[in-house]
Structures are given as structure tokens and as C-alpha cells.
Scaffold this active site. Structure first.
Site, PDB file in Angstrom:
ATOM      1  CE  LYS A 190      -4.697  -7.880   5.087  1.00 59.94           C
ATOM      2  NZ  LYS A 190      -4.316  -9.185   5.577  1.00 59.94           N
ATOM      3  CG  HIS A 218      -0.028  -4.257  15.551  1.00 61.13           C
ATOM      4  ND1 HIS A 218       1.290  -4.190  15.953  1.00 61.13           N
ATOM      5  CD2 HIS A 218      -0.002  -4.331  14.195  1.00 61.13           C
ATOM      6  CE1 HIS A 218       2.075  -4.255  14.889  1.00 61.13           C
ATOM      7  NE2 HIS A 218       1.329  -4.329  13.816  1.00 61.13           N
ATOM      8  CE  LYS A 233       2.203   1.923  10.304  1.00 63.48           C
ATOM      9  NZ  LYS A 233       2.673   0.677  10.865  1.00 63.48           N
ATOM     10  CG  HIS A 266      -0.423  -0.076   2.523  1.00 58.06           C
ATOM     11  ND1 HIS A 266       0.294   0.957   3.064  1.00 58.06           N
ATOM     12  CD2 HIS A 266      -0.453  -1.049   3.467  1.00 58.06           C
ATOM     13  CE1 HIS A 266       0.664   0.640   4.286  1.00 58.06           C
ATOM     14  NE2 HIS A 266       0.245  -0.583   4.547  1.00 58.06           N
ATOM     15  CB  CYS A 269       0.449  -3.911  20.745  1.00 53.79           C
ATOM     16  SG  CYS A 269       1.391  -3.185  19.386  1.00 53.79           S
ATOM     17  CB  CYS A 292       2.695  -7.627  19.897  1.00 52.67           C
ATOM     18  SG  CYS A 292       1.764  -6.946  18.504  1.00 52.67           S
ATOM     19  CG  HIS A 320       4.050  -1.377   2.399  1.00 52.12           C
ATOM     20  ND1 HIS A 320       2.878  -1.997   2.065  1.00 52.12           N
ATOM     21  CD2 HIS A 320       4.330  -1.742   3.668  1.00 52.12           C
ATOM     22  CE1 HIS A 320       2.462  -2.730   3.088  1.00 52.12           C
ATOM     23  NE2 HIS A 320       3.323  -2.584   4.082  1.00 52.12           N
ATOM     24  CB  CYS A 370       5.398  -5.916  17.222  1.00 58.18           C
ATOM     25  SG  CYS A 370       4.500  -4.394  17.470  1.00 58.18           S
TER      26      CYS A 370
HETATM   27  N1  MSP Z   1       9.258  -6.822   7.969  1.00 62.86           N
HETATM   28  C1  MSP Z   1       9.425  -5.745   8.863  1.00 62.86           C
HETATM   29  C2  MSP Z   1      10.685  -4.969   8.542  1.00 62.86           C
HETATM   30  C3  MSP Z   1      11.940  -5.776   8.538  1.00 62.86           C
HETATM   31  S1  MSP Z   1      13.324  -4.837   8.070  1.00 62.86           S
HETATM   32  C4  MSP Z   1      14.608  -5.807   8.338  1.00 62.86           C
HETATM   33  C5  MSP Z   1       8.217  -4.811   8.783  1.00 62.86           C
HETATM   34  N2  MSP Z   1       7.476  -4.899   7.681  1.00 62.86           N
HETATM   35  S2  MSP Z   1       6.151  -4.042   7.405  1.00 62.86           S
HETATM   36  O1  MSP Z   1       5.735  -4.405   6.088  1.00 62.86           O
HETATM   37  O2  MSP Z   1       5.211  -4.209   8.455  1.00 62.86           O
HETATM   38  O3  MSP Z   1       6.582  -2.564   7.445  1.00 62.86           O
HETATM   39  C6  MSP Z   1       7.678  -2.153   6.716  1.00 62.86           C
HETATM   40  C7  MSP Z   1       7.862  -0.685   6.814  1.00 62.86           C
HETATM   41  O4  MSP Z   1       6.778  -0.038   6.197  1.00 62.86           O
HETATM   42  C8  MSP Z   1       7.967  -0.156   8.239  1.00 62.86           C
HETATM   43  O5  MSP Z   1       9.061   0.724   8.300  1.00 62.86           O
HETATM   44  C9  MSP Z   1       6.721   0.600   8.415  1.00 62.86           C
HETATM   45  O6  MSP Z   1       6.899   1.726   9.230  1.00 62.86           O
HETATM   46  C10 MSP Z   1       6.448   1.040   6.978  1.00 62.86           C
HETATM   47  N3  MSP Z   1       5.072   1.394   6.855  1.00 62.86           N
HETATM   48  C11 MSP Z   1       3.970   0.603   6.905  1.00 62.86           C
HETATM   49  N4  MSP Z   1       2.887   1.410   6.879  1.00 62.86           N
HETATM   50  C12 MSP Z   1       3.268   2.706   6.813  1.00 62.86           C
HETATM   51  C13 MSP Z   1       2.629   3.935   6.742  1.00 62.86           C
HETATM   52  N5  MSP Z   1       1.333   4.027   6.759  1.00 62.86           N
HETATM   53  N6  MSP Z   1       3.398   5.054   6.638  1.00 62.86           N
HETATM   54  C14 MSP Z   1       4.774   5.010   6.573  1.00 62.86           C
HETATM   55  N7  MSP Z   1       5.408   3.864   6.632  1.00 62.86           N
HETATM   56  C15 MSP Z   1       4.662   2.699   6.810  1.00 62.86           C
HETATM   57  O7  MSP Z   1       8.014  -4.062   9.711  1.00 62.86           O
END
Ligand code: MSP
Length: 633
Positions: free
Chosen positions: A300, A147, A297, A19, A144, A127, A22, A130
């Protein structure tokens, strides 16, 4: 020694579709990678997917799929999203790939052999979102905070990494390296975590409970904890320990992450590196969240996600890239929505940049056979040239400090100044005077050179459109940052007679946008009765003080005197007025506007401004001086 730059994004969990949240970090990393490539660095840009652990296993089960088939499928979705957004990563790492698993086993074995891993019983609050145990202190109302779920109480036999023994060392390291974690607020947060015991890190899960992971090399009944596995992607992808890439790029590593994974990157990862005998990364850059339209934030689980595929399909990849880069100061949270994207696109790209390209092209084609002549600069051109020449030195340090939105705004300010130059020189009038043909050529070639320069600095943000811009102006396809210098001769290629509109204005979805004309048609709003107008209380006010608002590049905080009564007003005029220019000026204020909080400041009114066709603001003044507090009607 050649300059090297290694930039990484977090590797994304494959339990959800990509999304915009990411895409945010991925686009920022892409901007940095492209900027540094153009600036003569050897760059390695790494992104990828995190494919092991409990969360993924549960998601695969819920989808009724084998874990490997499931992760293969979602990982492809991330790859496709990045392709659609023109992400220029050098490698896409997957934690299920053999090379990565091999590195994880090797590091574990080494740390185990040196006595830094032990087995113990553990009870704690876990969690799954996390994928880590939370301390009591981290919980908010027992939940948490990220979440909003109750963590599960867990007791099991785990292997532990002796993390706490590195606490004093890590504290000292962070204190001695002020730039290690940025921005500073997050550095302080980490130093705060390190003030108390950080405990040892549980690095395994019983395979009988979580079968989806890398088995421990010395005990196959356990699989590796997902963070100990995932963090090592940053070196496994470089062919650690013997690869050329590792030797060349690891010393230049910069991680970009979201703030929710700060502890893993600022505490787990450096202590793991230390234990394994690797040097630490250079910088950890911590970003804020993209918030959904609901102010939460984007995630999903909250169901407020914006789909980057759909956005890129509808508005083009560069509109999406430009929006997320320009809209939010890195490190802060910010709400995003389609409306904001449209406004930003129309104001900066369609109006400021695209229109100027179209206007210059039209005159060149009509009056100079599409050939850009050599300029004969006068004072006016020298002013533009100086501003252009100075641009790269303004932009580079901003990019280095990750103030990308400010770097882009510098370029846009320059484009706006080119528009002003164009309007002041009135080339359409010069075109009508046979004695002014040389002057016409100079003005148009100055504008083309300015646009070329802006195109170099904007390429990392909008690579596709920049190519199109260059083509439409008869420029080369590629330029390096070294060529962001004023005065490169135009290649002499005539402009193509036809070129698509660079940034077709996007019509707002609701309500319909007014017809595009230089000054909005009058009247633009439905008629009102005089009584309605009488409800607005307008007053003369004296500006007593003005100051910038940190991290709000459009806003100034004004202290006004309304005849003995002091007011604070937050006004969006920072692009056009310096704070020092304002004290002593008289302005007109809407004095009975309901106060609102803007950036934490209570704004008690609004000052009136006029707007030119480019959207530039100018303060509304009085023909003769009046005492502050006087009524305006
Ligand atoms: N798999 C772990 C990261 C491992 S790195 C060795 C993870 N994955 S995640 O898919 O949940 O999130 C990845 C990154 O995307 C995190 O830094 C998270 O902050 C970022 N984001 C997810 N949603 C976000 C927003 N809405 N806004 C900004 N960044 C976001 O954590």
C-alpha cells in the site's frame, strides 16, 4: 491415527485494503488445504486479521474513526475478498475477539508467573511499519529496509520477555530439524540471526501512548505488544489450551508467511511457545514477494498494488488463483501484472485444457449421442493410461515440498500429451469411417478419462472451473485424490447438449490479440524492406552443452560453438527438450542480438524455433549439415 493438516496464513493488518500480495499466501494456503482434504486428511485452514497495535491505531485516527469500528470495517473487506476468491478457510480469526484476548492474557500471566518477564527501561530504534525495534545491523543507510523509513528513537519503560535465554536451545532445535524452516535459505538466515545475542523481547507498550491493545493482566497501565498478541492467534483459534481442535490440529501445524515476518515467526514465536510449554509448529514456509509492475514489493505504501477484487470480477476467481499458483516458484520474488495473467490463462487454460474439452465434447455429441463408451485400449491408450496413472505420485511430493507451480505444470504436461494423443489419433477422421466407430469411442473415452484425472489434480487450484468441466463431460461432481487413478468407469451420464465455453480466451488489453486461428494468419506483421532483414545476423551453431537453470522451469542454458567462438544462450525450450538431448545438435542462432541478462545469466543470442498451434516449440534445423559459424540468410 487419521491424517491431520493444519495450515495458516499470516493474519493481515487491517490498516489497508486487501491486495494481491495478501491474496498470494491465502491462495497458496487454500490450494494446500483443498489438496489435503481431497487426499483424505482432516484439514483446518486458518486465516484472519491482526487488529491491535500502533499502526492500526494510527490508521483509525487518520480515518477519523473509533478503532473498533475501523477494524470491523476493514476486516470485513478481507472476508469479502476471500469469499470472492473461493478461499475455503475453516475459521477467520480476529485478534479483537474475546476468545483470543483471553488466551493472550492467560499465556502472559503464565510466563510472567514463572519469572520469564521483567520490567526495564528500554531505548531503541522502532519501525512502526514493522511494529518492532530494529537492530543497527538490520538498517540499510539508517532506514528500515522494508519500509524505507527512518525508525524512531524510543525510550520507555517496558516489560520484557527473556527471549535470549532460549537462543542456544532454538539453534539446536533448528539444526536438528532441517525441515522446520523452508526453503533452506531462510533457515540459514535464521541460524545467522541466532549466532549473536537476540536480546530480550519488549512485550508491552504504555497504554498512555498506545491505547489500542490487550492490557497486561498484572499491570493495566501497559498493553501487550502486537506481535506477542498476534502470534498467539495460531493457537487461540484452536481453542487452546483445552479445545479438541487444539489437541487434534496443533501437532500438524504449518505456517505460511512472507519473508518480511521471518524473525517474528522463526525467533519470537518458537521461544514464546517454549516459554509457555507448548510444542513447536511443524513447518514454517517462507514465501517471496509479489512485486508490482514497477519491480517493487506490492504494498500500500508504494501504491503499486493490484486489486484482487477487480481481477476476480473481470477474469473470474480461478484465473487469478491459477495465475498466482502457477506463475511463481514459492520462496522467490516475482513481478506480476494483468498481461501475465492473460497470457497464462490463454496458453494453459484456454488453449491446452479448454480447447480439448470442447473438441472432445463436439465429437461425442455429434457422433456418439453424447455417450462416453467403454474403451478398448490398444498400445496408444496404454501409454496415455500409464502417464495418467503415474501423475498423482509425481504431483503429491511436489505439493508436499510446496513446489505447487511445478505440480501444476506436471498436470498441464499431461494435458498437453492428451492433446498430442488426440491429434495423432485424428478422431475427426475416424468419425467419417463407419468401420472405425469403436475406435472413435475408445479415443474419445480415453480423452475424457484423462481430462477427469487432470480435473481431480487441478481442483485445488481452480475448484469452480473443475466443477464446470466435469458437468460438461457428464462426470460426477466430486472426486477424491484416491480417484486420481486411471480407469474409473465413466458414470454413463450423457453429456449435456449445451455447455458454456470453459475458458473463453481473454483478448489482450493492448495491443489487440490476433484472431484466434490454429496457425496465425500470414503475414502477421507489417512488411519490412530487405535491408531491415539484412540487419539480422543468423548463424549455424553447434550445441556443446545444455543445462537446466535452477528454479526456471522453462529455461535451458546452452553453450554454443559458432565456429571457434563460444556463446552462452538462455532459451525457453525446457518444456520440449531435455538438456541431454541437445549436445551435438546444430541450431540456428540470431548472432547479433543485444546480450541480455536472464535469471542472472548473460544470454548472447537467441535460437530459432518453430511453433505449432498449441504453442509447442521445435528447433529449426538444416536440411544438410553445415559447419558451425556458417551464415544463414
Ligand atoms: N500482521 C502481520 C502478520 C502477523 S502473523 C501472526 C503482518 N501483516 S501484513 O498484512 O503486513 O502482511 C501479512 C503478510 O502478507 C506478510 O507475510 C507479508 O509478507 C504478506 N504480503 C504483503 N505484501 C506482499 C506481497 N506484495 N507479496 C507477497 N506477500 C506479501 O505482517
Amino acid at each position: 491415527m487419521s491424517k491431520t493438516f493444519y495450515v495458516t496464513t499470516p493474519i493481515y493488518y487491517v490498516n489497508a485494503e486487501p491486495h494481491l500480495g495478501h491474496a498470494y499466501t491465502t491462495i497458496i494456503a487454500d490450494f494446500l488445504a483443498r489438496f489435503h482434504r481431497l487426499d483424505g486428511y482432516q484439514v483446518y485452514y486458518l486465516t484472519g486479521t491482526d487488529e491491535h497495535g500502533e499502526k492500526i491505531y494510527q490508521a483509525a485516527q487518520a480515518a477519523g474513526m473509533e478503532p473498533q469500528a475501523f477494524v470491523d470495517q476493514i476486516s470485513e473487506r478481507f472476508k469479502a475478498a476471500w469469499q470472492q476468491l473461493d478461499i475455503s478457510h475453516d475459521y477467520f480469526v480476529r485478534t479483537t475477539e474475546a476468545r483470543h484476548q483471553q488466551v493472550v492474557r492467560q499465556v502472559l500471566q503464565q510466563v510472567y508467573a514463572q519469572g520469564d518477564i521483567y520490567k526495564a527501561d528500554y531505548a531503541g530504534l522502532y519501525c512502526v511499519g514493522c511494529e518492532r525495534f530494529l537492530t543497527e545491523k538490520e538498517l540499510a543507510d539508517g532506514k528500515c529496509p522494508i519500509h524505507q523509513t527512518l525508525p524512531e528513537e524510543r525510550r520507555e519503560e517496558n516489560y520484557f520477555f527473556k527471549m535470549d535465554q532460549y537462543r542456544a536451545w532454538l539453534t539446536e532445535y533448528i539444526q536438528a530439524h532441517p525441515d522446520f524452516i523452508r526453503p533452506e535459505g531462510y533457515r540459514n538466515e535464521v541460524l545467522g540471526m541466532l549466532r549473536e545475542s537476540i536480546g530480550d523481547l519488549s512485550i508491552s507498550r504504555l497504554k498512555s501512548r498506545v491505547p489500542w491493545g490487550i492490557p497486561l493482566p498484572w499491570d493495566e497501565a501497559h498493553v501487550t505488544y502486537v506481535w506477542f498478541d498476534a502470534l498467539l492467534n495460531y493457537v487461540s483459534a484452536l481453542d487452546y489450551p483445552t479445545g479438541d481442535h487444539y489437541a487434534r490440529f496443533w501437532p500438524a501445524a504449518r505456517h505460511l508467511i512472507g519473508k518480511d515476518i521471518l524473525k517474528a515467526h522463526a525467533v519470537f514465536w518458537p521461544t514464546m511457545l517454549k516459554a509457555a510449554g507448548l510444542p513447536l509448529y511443524q513447518h514454517l514456509n517462507v514465501g517471496g514477494y509479489l512485486m508490482g509492475a514497477d519491480g517493487h514489493k506490492m504494498s500500500k505504501s508504494l501504491g503499486n498494488v493490484v486489486d484482487p477484487f477487480a481481477l476476480a470480477q473481470q477474469y473470474g476467481p480461478d484465473a487469478v488463483r491459477y495465475f498466482v499458483l502457477r506463475e511463481l516458484p514459492y520462496g522467490q520474488d516475482g513481478a506480476v501484472g494483468v498481461q501475465g495473467l492473460i497470457e497464462r490463462f490463454n496458453a494453459d487454460l484456454a488453449n491446452d485444457l479448454g480447447n480439448l474439452v470442447a473438441r472432445a465434447r463436439a465429437l461425442l455429441l455429434r457422433h456418439l449421442d453424447g455417450v462416453v463408451p467403454q474403451p478398448l485400449p490398444t498400445q496408444a491408450e496404454q501409454v496415455v493410461a500409464q502417464a495418467g496413472q503415474a501423475l498423482i505420485e509425481k504431483v503429491r511430493p511436489l505439493v508436499q515440498k510446496l513446489r505447487i507451480y511445478a505440480a501444476i505444470e506436471e498436470v498441464l504436461q499431461f494435458v498437453r500429451s492428451l492433446n498430442r494423443y488426440f491429434n495423432d489419433q485424428q478422431p475427426w477422421k475416424l468419425a467419417k469411417d463407419p468401420a472405425q466407430q469403436e475406435r472413435l469411442g475408445t479415443v474419445l473415452s480415453t480423452v475424457v478419462e484423462g481430462l477427469r484425472l487432470a480435473s481431480v489434480l487441478l481442483e485445488p487450484a481452480i475448484p469452480r472451473k473443475v466443477r464446470q468441466l466435469r458437468q460438461s463431460l457428464g462426470l460426477k461432481e466430486e472426486y477424491t485424490m484416491a480417484e486420481a487413478a486411471w480407469g474409473l468407469p465413466h458414470p454413463g451420464t450423457p453429456l449435456p447438449a449445451e455447455a458454456p465455453i470453459l475458458f473463453p480466451k481473454i483478448e489482450a488489453e493492448t495491443p489487440a490479440a490476433p484472431a484466434a486461428s490454429p496457425v496465425p494468419a500470414l503475414p502477421a506483421k507489417p512488411p519490412i524492406y530487405i535491408d531491415d532483414f539484412g540487419k539480422v545476423e543468423l548463424r549455424v551453431a553447434l550445441v556443446k552443452a545444455a543445462e537446466k537453470i535452477p528454479k526456471a522451469d522453462k529455461l535451458l542454458k546452452l553453450t554454443l560453438d559458432l565456429g571457434g567462438q563460444e556463446r552462452t544462450v538462455v532459451s525457453g525450450i525446457a518444456q520440449w527438450y531435455q538438456p541431454e538431448d541437445l549436445p551435438g545438435r546444430k541450431v540456428v542462432v540470431v548472432a547479433n542480438l543485444q546480450p541480455v541478462k536472464l535469471r542472472g545469466i548473460l544470454s548472447e543470442g537467441m535460437i530459432l524455433t518453430g511453433v505449432d498451434p498449441q504453442g509447442n516449440l521445435t528447433l529449426v534445423g538444416l536440411d544438410q549439415d553445415l559447419a558451425s559459424g556458417s551464415e544463414v540468410r
